[in-house]
Design a protein around this motif. Structure first.
Motif, PDB file in Angstrom:
ATOM      1  N   SER A 121       0.846  -1.187   0.000  1.00 34.28           N
ATOM      2  CA  SER A 121       0.000   0.000   0.000  1.00 34.28           C
ATOM      3  C   SER A 121       0.882   1.237   0.000  1.00 34.28           C
ATOM      4  O   SER A 121       2.048   1.187   0.426  1.00 34.28           O
ATOM      5  CB  SER A 121      -0.900   0.022   1.244  1.00 34.28           C
ATOM      6  OG  SER A 121      -0.124   0.230   2.413  1.00 34.28           O
ATOM      7  N   PRO A 122       0.336   2.381  -0.467  1.00 35.34           N
ATOM      8  CA  PRO A 122       1.115   3.618  -0.381  1.00 35.34           C
ATOM      9  C   PRO A 122       1.502   3.963   1.050  1.00 35.34           C
ATOM     10  O   PRO A 122       2.574   4.536   1.288  1.00 35.34           O
ATOM     11  CB  PRO A 122       0.159   4.662  -0.976  1.00 35.34           C
ATOM     12  CG  PRO A 122      -0.728   3.896  -1.896  1.00 35.34           C
ATOM     13  CD  PRO A 122      -0.927   2.572  -1.203  1.00 35.34           C
ATOM     14  N   ASN A 151       7.572   4.267  -6.748  1.00 38.88           N
ATOM     15  CA  ASN A 151       6.123   4.180  -6.602  1.00 38.88           C
ATOM     16  C   ASN A 151       5.572   3.149  -7.584  1.00 38.88           C
ATOM     17  O   ASN A 151       5.086   3.484  -8.662  1.00 38.88           O
ATOM     18  CB  ASN A 151       5.497   5.560  -6.848  1.00 38.88           C
ATOM     19  CG  ASN A 151       4.022   5.595  -6.524  1.00 38.88           C
ATOM     20  OD1 ASN A 151       3.393   4.571  -6.334  1.00 38.88           O
ATOM     21  ND2 ASN A 151       3.473   6.789  -6.473  1.00 38.88           N
ATOM     22  N   THR A 156      -0.818   0.784 -12.373  1.00 36.60           N
ATOM     23  CA  THR A 156      -2.192   1.232 -12.584  1.00 36.60           C
ATOM     24  C   THR A 156      -2.546   1.224 -14.064  1.00 36.60           C
ATOM     25  O   THR A 156      -1.764   1.646 -14.912  1.00 36.60           O
ATOM     26  CB  THR A 156      -2.383   2.639 -11.999  1.00 36.60           C
ATOM     27  OG1 THR A 156      -2.040   2.615 -10.615  1.00 36.60           O
ATOM     28  CG2 THR A 156      -3.821   3.101 -12.150  1.00 36.60           C
ATOM     29  N   SER A 200      -7.065   7.885  -8.383  1.00 34.67           N
ATOM     30  CA  SER A 200      -7.056   7.251  -7.063  1.00 34.67           C
ATOM     31  C   SER A 200      -5.639   6.970  -6.595  1.00 34.67           C
ATOM     32  O   SER A 200      -5.280   7.266  -5.450  1.00 34.67           O
ATOM     33  CB  SER A 200      -7.876   5.964  -7.105  1.00 34.67           C
ATOM     34  OG  SER A 200      -7.829   5.305  -5.862  1.00 34.67           O
ATOM     35  N   VAL A 201      -4.805   6.422  -7.466  1.00 33.62           N
ATOM     36  CA  VAL A 201      -3.454   6.073  -7.032  1.00 33.62           C
ATOM     37  C   VAL A 201      -2.603   7.327  -6.854  1.00 33.62           C
ATOM     38  O   VAL A 201      -1.734   7.382  -5.973  1.00 33.62           O
ATOM     39  CB  VAL A 201      -2.801   5.081  -8.017  1.00 33.62           C
ATOM     40  CG1 VAL A 201      -2.326   5.760  -9.301  1.00 33.62           C
ATOM     41  CG2 VAL A 201      -1.627   4.360  -7.356  1.00 33.62           C
ATOM     42  N   GLN A 255       2.988   1.354  -7.176  1.00 34.61           N
ATOM     43  CA  GLN A 255       1.531   1.406  -7.248  1.00 34.61           C
ATOM     44  C   GLN A 255       1.097   2.197  -8.487  1.00 34.61           C
ATOM     45  O   GLN A 255       0.149   1.826  -9.188  1.00 34.61           O
ATOM     46  CB  GLN A 255       0.959   2.058  -5.980  1.00 34.61           C
ATOM     47  CG  GLN A 255       1.371   1.389  -4.674  1.00 34.61           C
ATOM     48  CD  GLN A 255       0.655   0.072  -4.446  1.00 34.61           C
ATOM     49  OE1 GLN A 255      -0.439  -0.121  -4.937  1.00 34.61           O
ATOM     50  NE2 GLN A 255       1.285  -0.822  -3.687  1.00 34.61           N
ATOM     51  N   PHE A 256       1.795   3.281  -8.782  1.00 35.15           N
ATOM     52  CA  PHE A 256       1.499   4.089  -9.965  1.00 35.15           C
ATOM     53  C   PHE A 256       1.833   3.311 -11.235  1.00 35.15           C
ATOM     54  O   PHE A 256       1.040   3.276 -12.191  1.00 35.15           O
ATOM     55  CB  PHE A 256       2.291   5.396  -9.903  1.00 35.15           C
ATOM     56  CG  PHE A 256       2.141   6.287 -11.111  1.00 35.15           C
ATOM     57  CD1 PHE A 256       0.967   6.987 -11.328  1.00 35.15           C
ATOM     58  CD2 PHE A 256       3.172   6.443 -12.013  1.00 35.15           C
ATOM     59  CE1 PHE A 256       0.823   7.820 -12.435  1.00 35.15           C
ATOM     60  CE2 PHE A 256       3.055   7.267 -13.117  1.00 35.15           C
ATOM     61  CZ  PHE A 256       1.871   7.957 -13.334  1.00 35.15           C
ATOM     62  N   SER A 311      -0.945   8.139  -3.292  1.00 35.06           N
ATOM     63  CA  SER A 311       0.510   8.285  -3.235  1.00 35.06           C
ATOM     64  C   SER A 311       0.914   9.617  -2.623  1.00 35.06           C
ATOM     65  O   SER A 311       1.795   9.687  -1.753  1.00 35.06           O
ATOM     66  CB  SER A 311       1.101   8.152  -4.643  1.00 35.06           C
ATOM     67  OG  SER A 311       0.793   6.906  -5.215  1.00 35.06           O
TER      68      SER A 311
END
Length: 557
Positions: free
Chosen positions: A282-283, A300, A306, A315-316, A302-303, A320
Motif C-alpha cells: 500500500s502507499p 512508486n 495502474t 485514485s493512485v 503502485q502508480f 501516493s
C-alpha cells in the motif's frame, strides 16, 4: 580482489537546476542498464566507458542524475545482481578507474551519479559464502524438515520460481529468495551491517551521490521463518506483507544508513541520498521507507501498476501524494525499469498512451525516474529466441515481470495494462540494447553486435533518426524536460484537481493545467489556456479545444 584507484577523490558538485537544497525532491533521474546502454570495446556488451561517452546525450536530454545498474565483479547469474565483490568493477564493464572517470565526467556535465547496492543477497562466489564457516554465520541457513532433513525448512518460493531453499553437501539448507546463486544474507549478524556501511563509504569516497537499494524490503525475515501455506507466492509481492518481504525490521537498517549518508554529506558538503526499491502492499506502507529519518525516495510501483483509466489513475495519485505528504517526503514516479515490461507495450501496445502517460507523470509533484530507451518510445521485444535469453526467471519457469511486479503473469493483467499485447513476462525484452544510429543492427550500440538481438525495424527509433523531428518521442521528452526545468510550477509542490467529465483528468500546478484524455476517442472541452506541449496535436476551435483520445496536454493558465 578489490581494485585500486590512483586518484579516488570525488569531483566537485556544480550548481544548477535540481541541485539546490533537497535536489532529489523534484529531480529527473535516468536509469542506465549498463550492459545495454553503449559498448565501447566491440564485445557486444555495454560498459562504463560507453556510458561515459554518452553522458552529453543525457545532459542534453535534460535529466538531473543518472542511476547505474550493478557493474560490480559478478558471475552474472542475474545480470550483475549477484555480487561477488562490491568494491571491484567486473572486467566485463571496465575497471574502477573507468568508474572514477565516469563519475568525474558526470559531475563536470552537471549530472549526479546514483549506483545500485544489493544488500539482500550476494553471489554464491562471494568470499563469505565460499568459506563454509563464514557462510553459516552470515547467511540464512536452516536444517531441513523430514526424517532425514530432506525437505526444505519451510514452504517459501523463489521470486524466480521453485523453492527458495537449496540443500548443501552438509545436509542443511540455505535461503535464496531469488536464484540459487544468490544466497540471502543474515542481517541479524552485526558483521553484515558493518560490511555494508564500509561499502557505502567506499563509493561515497569515490564521489557517488546516492544509492538505489535493491530489494530494500527484503533484508529482514519474520521470526521463526513461518510457512505461508499456499503457492504462487511471488504474485503477492506488492499486494500484501509476506514473511520474507516488507517486515518492519528493515526500517532499522534504513535508519542507520540515513544517519551514515547524512553524516557523510554534512562532513563533505554534499547531499547524498538513498532510494528504496521496495515492493509494499500500500502507499501507506511504502511511505514508511521515506520517513524523515529513513530514505529519501522510494519507487512508486503502485502508480506503475495502474491501468489506463482516469478513475484508477486519480485514485493512485491521490493515495501516493497523501501517503508521502504524511511523512514530509516527495513522491517518486516511474513507468518503466529493467524489471518490468516497457510501458509502451504494457499500456496496450499504444505509443500514444505511452507518450500521454509520460507527460502526465512529468506534470505530477515530486521526482521522476526514466528508464533508458523510453525516450525513444521503445517497445518490449517479445520474440527473443530462447537460446539468447539470460533472465534466470526464464530458466526457472517464472513469469517474473508482469504489471503487478515480480512473479506476475502478464496474461492475467487487466485491459489497458497489458492490453493483450503478447509480452511474455520475462525481463530480457526490456533489456535489449539501445539503438543510437543507422538503419541496421547494432544501430551504433557498438562495433561488435549486441548481446541481445535488436529488432530489424528499429531504424526509425534510433536517437539519430528522432533527433530534430518535432513529432518524435525523443523530442517530446527533450521539450517536456526543458519545460519542467523552466516552469517553476512543475516539479515539487502543490497540485489541485479540476472538474472534468468521465474519462478525463484535469489538474493544475502553479501556472499550468494538465489534461489527460484516457478515452479512445476525441473529447471537446472549453479552451483552458494556451497549449504548451501535447503528446499528440490538439485542435483549438475558437473557445473550445479538441483533445485527441489517449493524449495529454500541458496548458499555460
Amino acid at each position: 580482489m578489490t581494485q585500486e584507484l590512483t586518484s579516488p577523490s570525488p569531483a566537485p558538485q556544480p550548481p544548477g537546476p535540481g541541485r539546490g537544497p533537497g535536489w532529489w525532491r523534484d529531480a529527473v533521474i535516468y536509469q542506465v542498464y549498463v550492459r545495454s546502454f553503449a559498448d565501447s570495446d566491440g564485445d557486444g556488451i555495454g560498459d562504463l566507458r560507453g556510458v561515459c561517452r554518452r553522458l552529453p546525450y543525457l545532459r542534453d536530454l535534460g535529466v538531473d542524475a543518472v542511476w547505474l545498474t550493478p557493474f560490480y565483479a559478478s558471475p552474472q547469474a542475474d545480470g550483475g545482481y549477484d555480487v561477488a565483490d562490491y568494491r571491484a568493477v567486473d572486467p566485463l564493464f571496465g575497471s574502477l578507474q573507468d568508474a572514477d572517470d565516469l563519475i568525474r565526467e558526470a559531475h563536470e556535465l552537471g549530472l549526479r551519479i546514483i549506483v545500485d547496492i544489493v544488500p539482500n543477497h550476494t553471489s554464491d562466489r562471494h568470499p563469505w559464502f565460499r568459506d563454509p564457516e563464514l557462510a553459516r554465520q552470515r547467511y540464512v541457513f536452516r536444517p531441513g524438515k523430514g526424517e532425514h532433513g530432506e525437505l526444505p525448512p519451510n514452504d517459501w518460493e523463489s521470486v524466480f520460481g521453485g523453492p527458495a531453499w537449496t540443500r548443501t553437501d552438509r545436509g542443511d539448507w540455505y535461503l535464496h529468495l531469488f536464484a540459487p546463486e544468490q544466497p540471502d544474507l543474515d542481517w541479524d549478524n552485526p558483521e553484515v551491517h558493518a560490511e555494508f556501511a564500509a561499502i557505502l563509504r567506499f563509493w561515497l569516497d569515490l564521489g557517488v551521490d546516492g544509492f538505489r537499494i535493491d530489494v530494500a524490503h527484503g533484508m529482514v525475515k519474520a521470526p521463526g521463518l513461518p510457512d505461508i501455506g499456499f503457492g504462487e507466492q511471488a504474485k503477492l509481492i506488492g499486494s500484501q506483507v509476506l514473511p520474507f518481504f516488507d517486515q518492519d525490521g528493515v526500517h532499522a537498517i534504513h535508519r542507520s544508513w540515513r544517519r551514515l549518508l547524512d553524516g557523510y554529506g554534512d562532513a563533505h558538503g554534499r547531499q547524498v541520498i538513498g532510494v528504496a526499491e521496495a515492493w509494499a502492499p500500500s502507499p501507506e506502507r511504502l511511505a514508511l521507507y521515506v520517513r524523515p529519518d529513513e530514505l529519501h525516495q522510494a519507487f512508486n510501483f503502485q502508480f506503475l501498476n495502474t491501468g489506463w483509466q482516469a478513475d484508477a489513475l486519480r485514485s493512485v495519485i491521490d493515495a501516493s501524494l497523501a501517503a508521502t505528504a504524511s511523512v514530509g517526503a516527495p513522491t517518486t514516479w516511474v513507468l518503466s525499469n529493467h524489471d518490468v515490461v516497457r510501458h509502451t507495450t504494457r499500456l496496450g501496445g499504444s505509443l500514444d498512451r505511452a507518450r500521454a502517460a509520460t507527460l502526465l507523470m512529468l506534470a505530477l509533484p515530486g521526482s521522476v525516474y526514466l528508464y533508458q530507451g523510453e525516450e525513444l518510445g521503445l517497445p518490449e521485444v517479445t520474440d527473443l529466441p530462447d537460446e539468447v535469453r539470460q533472465d534466470p526467471a526464464f530458466f526457472r519457469g517464472r513469469r517474473a515481470t508482469g504489471p503487478a511486479g515480480p512473479g506476475t503473469d502478464t496474461e492475467a493483467a487487466p485491459d489497458g495494462l497489458s492490453g493483450g499485447s503478447g509480452q511474455d513476462g520475462f525481463r530480457d525484452g526490456c533489456r535489449v540494447p539501445l539503438p543510437w544510429s543507422g538503419e541496421l543492427p547494432p544501430y551504433g550500440f557498438g562495433t561488435g553486435g549486441s548481446w541481445l538481438p535488436q529488432p530489424a525495424d528499429w531504424g526509425a527509433l534510433t536517437v539519430q533518426a528522432q533527433t530534430g523531428d518535432p513529432s518524435s518521442t525523443l523530442e517530446l521528452y527533450r521539450t517536456a524536460l526543458d519545460l519542467r526545468r523552466r516552469l517553476p510550477g512543475l516539479g515539487d509542490g502543490a497540485m489541485s484537481w479540476q472538474p472534468s467529465p468521465e474519462g478525463l483528468l484535469a489538474f493544475t500546478r502553479p501556472g499550468v493545467l494538465c489534461t489527460v484524455n484516457t478515452l479512445g476517442h476525441d473529447m471537446e472541452i472549453p479552451l483552458p489556456g494556451s497549449p504548451l506541449l501535447a503528446s499528440v496535436p490538439v485542435t483549438v476551435n475558437g473557445d473550445t479545444a479538441v483533445l485527441p483520445g489517449d493524449s495529454c496536454t500541458w496548458w499555460a493558465i
